[in-house]
Design an enzyme around this catalytic site. Structure first.
Site, PDB file in Angstrom:
ATOM      1  N   ASP A 126       6.757   6.254  18.416  1.00  0.00           N
ATOM      2  CA  ASP A 126       5.567   5.709  19.110  1.00  0.00           C
ATOM      3  C   ASP A 126       6.052   5.053  20.407  1.00  0.00           C
ATOM      4  O   ASP A 126       4.890   4.633  21.015  1.00  0.00           O
ATOM      5  CB  ASP A 126       4.844   4.611  18.162  1.00  0.00           C
ATOM      6  CG  ASP A 126       4.718   5.320  16.645  1.00  0.00           C
ATOM      7  OD1 ASP A 126       4.205   6.414  16.510  1.00  0.00           O
ATOM      8  OD2 ASP A 126       5.366   4.327  15.990  1.00  0.00           O
ATOM      9  N   HIS A 146      10.244  42.019  32.333  1.00  0.00           N
ATOM     10  CA  HIS A 146      10.377  40.453  32.324  1.00  0.00           C
ATOM     11  C   HIS A 146      11.889  40.146  32.591  1.00  0.00           C
ATOM     12  O   HIS A 146      12.652  40.868  31.992  1.00  0.00           O
ATOM     13  CB  HIS A 146       9.975  39.738  31.168  1.00  0.00           C
ATOM     14  CG  HIS A 146       9.906  38.307  31.151  1.00  0.00           C
ATOM     15  ND1 HIS A 146       9.209  37.703  32.255  1.00  0.00           N
ATOM     16  CD2 HIS A 146      10.088  37.470  30.439  1.00  0.00           C
ATOM     17  CE1 HIS A 146       9.238  36.488  31.977  1.00  0.00           C
ATOM     18  NE2 HIS A 146       9.805  36.145  30.988  1.00  0.00           N
ATOM     19  N   TYR A 206      16.369   1.619  17.066  1.00  0.00           N
ATOM     20  CA  TYR A 206      16.999   2.024  15.721  1.00  0.00           C
ATOM     21  C   TYR A 206      18.705   2.555  16.073  1.00  0.00           C
ATOM     22  O   TYR A 206      18.823   3.093  16.877  1.00  0.00           O
ATOM     23  CB  TYR A 206      16.520   3.138  15.264  1.00  0.00           C
ATOM     24  CG  TYR A 206      14.906   3.116  14.741  1.00  0.00           C
ATOM     25  CD1 TYR A 206      14.730   2.225  13.685  1.00  0.00           C
ATOM     26  CD2 TYR A 206      14.027   3.922  15.327  1.00  0.00           C
ATOM     27  CE1 TYR A 206      13.426   1.789  13.096  1.00  0.00           C
ATOM     28  CE2 TYR A 206      12.648   3.781  14.588  1.00  0.00           C
ATOM     29  CZ  TYR A 206      12.606   2.563  13.853  1.00  0.00           C
ATOM     30  OH  TYR A 206      11.003   2.450  13.274  1.00  0.00           O
ATOM     31  N   LYS A 249      -0.273  30.255  28.613  1.00  0.00           N
ATOM     32  CA  LYS A 249       0.079  30.446  27.465  1.00  0.00           C
ATOM     33  C   LYS A 249       0.399  28.868  26.893  1.00  0.00           C
ATOM     34  O   LYS A 249       0.928  28.142  28.048  1.00  0.00           O
ATOM     35  CB  LYS A 249       1.271  31.308  27.349  1.00  0.00           C
ATOM     36  CG  LYS A 249       2.574  31.119  27.930  1.00  0.00           C
ATOM     37  CD  LYS A 249       3.611  31.950  27.926  1.00  0.00           C
ATOM     38  CE  LYS A 249       4.922  31.607  28.638  1.00  0.00           C
ATOM     39  NZ  LYS A 249       5.777  32.811  28.821  1.00  0.00           N
ATOM     40  N   CYS A 285      11.614   6.110  20.321  1.00  0.00           N
ATOM     41  CA  CYS A 285      10.990   6.250  18.736  1.00  0.00           C
ATOM     42  C   CYS A 285       9.929   6.884  18.804  1.00  0.00           C
ATOM     43  O   CYS A 285       9.432   7.697  19.564  1.00  0.00           O
ATOM     44  CB  CYS A 285      10.569   4.632  18.321  1.00  0.00           C
ATOM     45  SG  CYS A 285      12.125   3.383  18.557  1.00  0.00           S
ATOM     46  N   ARG A 309      14.610  41.149  24.566  1.00  0.00           N
ATOM     47  CA  ARG A 309      13.556  40.330  23.978  1.00  0.00           C
ATOM     48  C   ARG A 309      12.530  41.275  23.507  1.00  0.00           C
ATOM     49  O   ARG A 309      12.499  42.164  22.816  1.00  0.00           O
ATOM     50  CB  ARG A 309      13.029  39.120  24.775  1.00  0.00           C
ATOM     51  CG  ARG A 309      12.635  37.819  23.989  1.00  0.00           C
ATOM     52  CD  ARG A 309      12.223  36.841  24.747  1.00  0.00           C
ATOM     53  NE  ARG A 309      11.362  36.932  25.685  1.00  0.00           N
ATOM     54  CZ  ARG A 309      10.689  35.955  26.498  1.00  0.00           C
ATOM     55  NH1 ARG A 309      11.186  34.682  26.430  1.00  0.00           N
ATOM     56  NH2 ARG A 309       9.617  36.113  27.452  1.00  0.00           N
ATOM     57  N   ARG A 331       3.204  37.590  37.605  1.00  0.00           N
ATOM     58  CA  ARG A 331       2.852  36.592  36.561  1.00  0.00           C
ATOM     59  C   ARG A 331       3.877  35.218  36.705  1.00  0.00           C
ATOM     60  O   ARG A 331       4.755  35.113  36.375  1.00  0.00           O
ATOM     61  CB  ARG A 331       3.419  37.317  35.079  1.00  0.00           C
ATOM     62  CG  ARG A 331       2.928  38.506  35.084  1.00  0.00           C
ATOM     63  CD  ARG A 331       3.353  38.920  33.528  1.00  0.00           C
ATOM     64  NE  ARG A 331       4.992  39.012  33.334  1.00  0.00           N
ATOM     65  CZ  ARG A 331       5.601  39.711  33.851  1.00  0.00           C
ATOM     66  NH1 ARG A 331       5.404  40.977  34.159  1.00  0.00           N
ATOM     67  NH2 ARG A 331       7.109  39.465  33.394  1.00  0.00           N
TER      68      ARG A 331
HETATM   69  C1  LIG Z   1       6.105  32.699  30.198  1.00  0.00           C
HETATM   70  C2  LIG Z   1       6.100  34.017  30.793  1.00  0.00           C
HETATM   71  C3  LIG Z   1       5.994  34.303  32.033  1.00  0.00           C
HETATM   72  C4  LIG Z   1       5.795  33.173  33.212  1.00  0.00           C
HETATM   73  O1  LIG Z   1       7.163  32.731  33.286  1.00  0.00           O
HETATM   74  P1  LIG Z   1       7.345  31.534  34.305  1.00  0.00           P
HETATM   75  O2  LIG Z   1       9.017  31.317  34.455  1.00  0.00           O
HETATM   76  O3  LIG Z   1       6.784  29.962  33.806  1.00  0.00           O
HETATM   77  O4  LIG Z   1       6.663  31.777  35.876  1.00  0.00           O
HETATM   78  C5  LIG Z   1       5.752  35.585  32.725  1.00  0.00           C
HETATM   79  N1  LIG Z   1       5.893  36.724  31.870  1.00  0.00           N
HETATM   80  C6  LIG Z   1       6.187  36.531  30.496  1.00  0.00           C
HETATM   81  C7  LIG Z   1       6.286  37.690  29.675  1.00  0.00           C
HETATM   82  C8  LIG Z   1       6.103  35.044  30.059  1.00  0.00           C
HETATM   83  O5  LIG Z   1       6.401  35.156  28.755  1.00  0.00           O
END
Ligand SMILES: *Cc1c(COP(=O)(O)O)cnc(C)c1O
Length: 376
Positions: free
Chosen positions: A314, A167, A265, A35, A312, A135, A223
């Site tokens: 750039d 998750h 700046y 992603k 900055c 979430r 994942r």
């Molecule tokens: C981004 C994400 C992951 C990967 O997490 P990492 O900490 O980068 O390994 C796995 N599952 C879900 C649902 C995520 O949103």
């Protein structure tokens, strides 16, 4: 002649995936999470390298990310899961393109069923349970109804329940009490589903942190995002991984300045002692965090030096002391750290953020990605 670039070592990606795969329980498959343009590394190229390393799944948040993978044939033959959709987004194209979809509510499931009927093909669905992150995922109270609705849709031939998943909230803090609570909640959700006759072939729970530290959370699939890129969510957590991204720029100008002068700046930084400043042509438009003003580190001429004054849009200014640094010299903001350069973790500390955010934001039209390695 390049001025600034983000280099991605595709061999490192492949190595990391193969290394991670070797750490999983036998029979556990690996999903590389690609992603957000592969955390700033470039989704299509990373997907190819990850598949070469042994990933058999690719994970995306949005549907467009998943469709782009299918459209460009990146990771041909692999499974793809996409998990973050707002209602009303047509899903038929994804079902037709064999993208697995996550459902956290009956409304979301209904939209998947409608799409499956339209394209006359069963949609592969991953039912998500919220085990404590608060979430995405169905709440515990809504879970039995979601599972029941999915079982019915499966019996009707509209979906195939491919997985139950969840998750972690705090897997990057090994021993955090929420971890065990979430594991127990996941077991309970699996039991509830089994009681309703739903026992899909896959269960998945582990992100990078859990993949690295909690083998009992591996189940049939992990994942992994951050660790694919050679970074760890835990300090020192992944010694065998190789950071794939490095950020380089060529010094545009070097000049002597005198004690008492203000820099950049707002004159937030004052020169204490006569010195030489190097102007490095990358700024917040290229992903350098402004919050690292007067704190970021840059490797130039064999030494690590500090950004002085504000970052900055750039450019940044780096204090080089009395050293013989010249216009045209290469500056490295961060990399693997093996040649003395700072790392994404160093920049995360300097910017008061996490390594995820540092790499994900890096690069721009004018600071392009360049791919290296045999896999390139
Ligand atoms: C981004 C994400 C992951 C990967 O997490 P990492 O900490 O980068 O390994 C796995 N599952 C879900 C649902 C995520 O949103």
């Amino acid at each position: 002649m390049w001025q600034a670039q983000v280099r991605i070592d595709l061999d490192a990606i492949r190595h990391n995936v193969a290394t991670l795969k070797g750490m999983l329980r036998p029979g556990t498959a690996l999903m590389s999470v690609v992603k957000a343009d592969a955390y700033g590394h470039g989704m299509l190229r990373v997907a190819e390298a990850a598949v070469r390393g042994g990933a058999t799944w690719l994970g995306t948040a949005t549907l467009d990310e998943a469709l782009a993978l299918r459209e460009h044939g990146a990771g041909g033959g692999v499974k793809i899961l996409s998990w973050l959709h707002s209602p009303g987004r047509p899903l038929g194209e994804a079902v037709a393109a064999d993208v697995d979809l996550s459902a956290s509510s009956i409304d979301a499931l209904d939209e998947i069923v409608d799409a499956a009927r339209k394209v006359r093909r069963a949609a592969a669905v991953h039912l998500k349970i919220d085990t404590g992150l608060s979430r995405n995922g169905a709440g515990r109270g809504d879970w039995p109804a979601l599972v029941t609705a999915a079982a019915k849709a499966q019996a009707d031939g509209d979906v195939e329940i491919a997985a139950i998943w969840s998750h972690f909230a705090c897997a990057d803090e090994p021993g955090h009490p929420s971890i065990l609570r979430q594991q127990l909640a996941f077991d309970e959700a699996l039991d509830v589903a089994a009681g309703l006759g739903v026992e899909p072939p896959l269960r998945h729970f582990a992100n990078s942190a859990a993949a690295l530290t909690l083998p009992e959370s591996h189940f049939e699939l992990v994942r992994v995002g951050l660790s694919t890129y050679g970074l760890s969510p835990i300090p020192g957590g992944a010694p065998d991984l190789r950071p794939a991204m490095s950020v380089h720029a060529r010094v545009a100008l070097v000049k002597a300045v005198q004690a008492g002068e203000g820099v950049s700046y707002g004159h937030t930084y004052k020169i204490l002692k006569d010195t030489n400043l190097a102007l490095v042509p990358v700024g917040y438009a290229d992903g350098v965090p402004r919050s690292a003003s007067s704190r970021g580190l840059v490797h130039i001429g064999g030494k690590v030096r500090r950004v002085v004054g504000r970052v900055c849009m750039d450019q940044i200014v780096v204090d080089c002391g009395d050293d013989d640094v010249r216009a045209g010299d290469e500056a490295v903001l961060f990399g693997a750290g093996t040649r003395g350069e700072p790392t994404a973790d160093d920049w995360a500390v300097a910017a008061d953020t996490i390594n995820y955010e540092i790499v994900t934001r890096m690069g721009s039209n004018r600071t392009p990605r360049v791919y290296l390695g045999e896999s390139a």
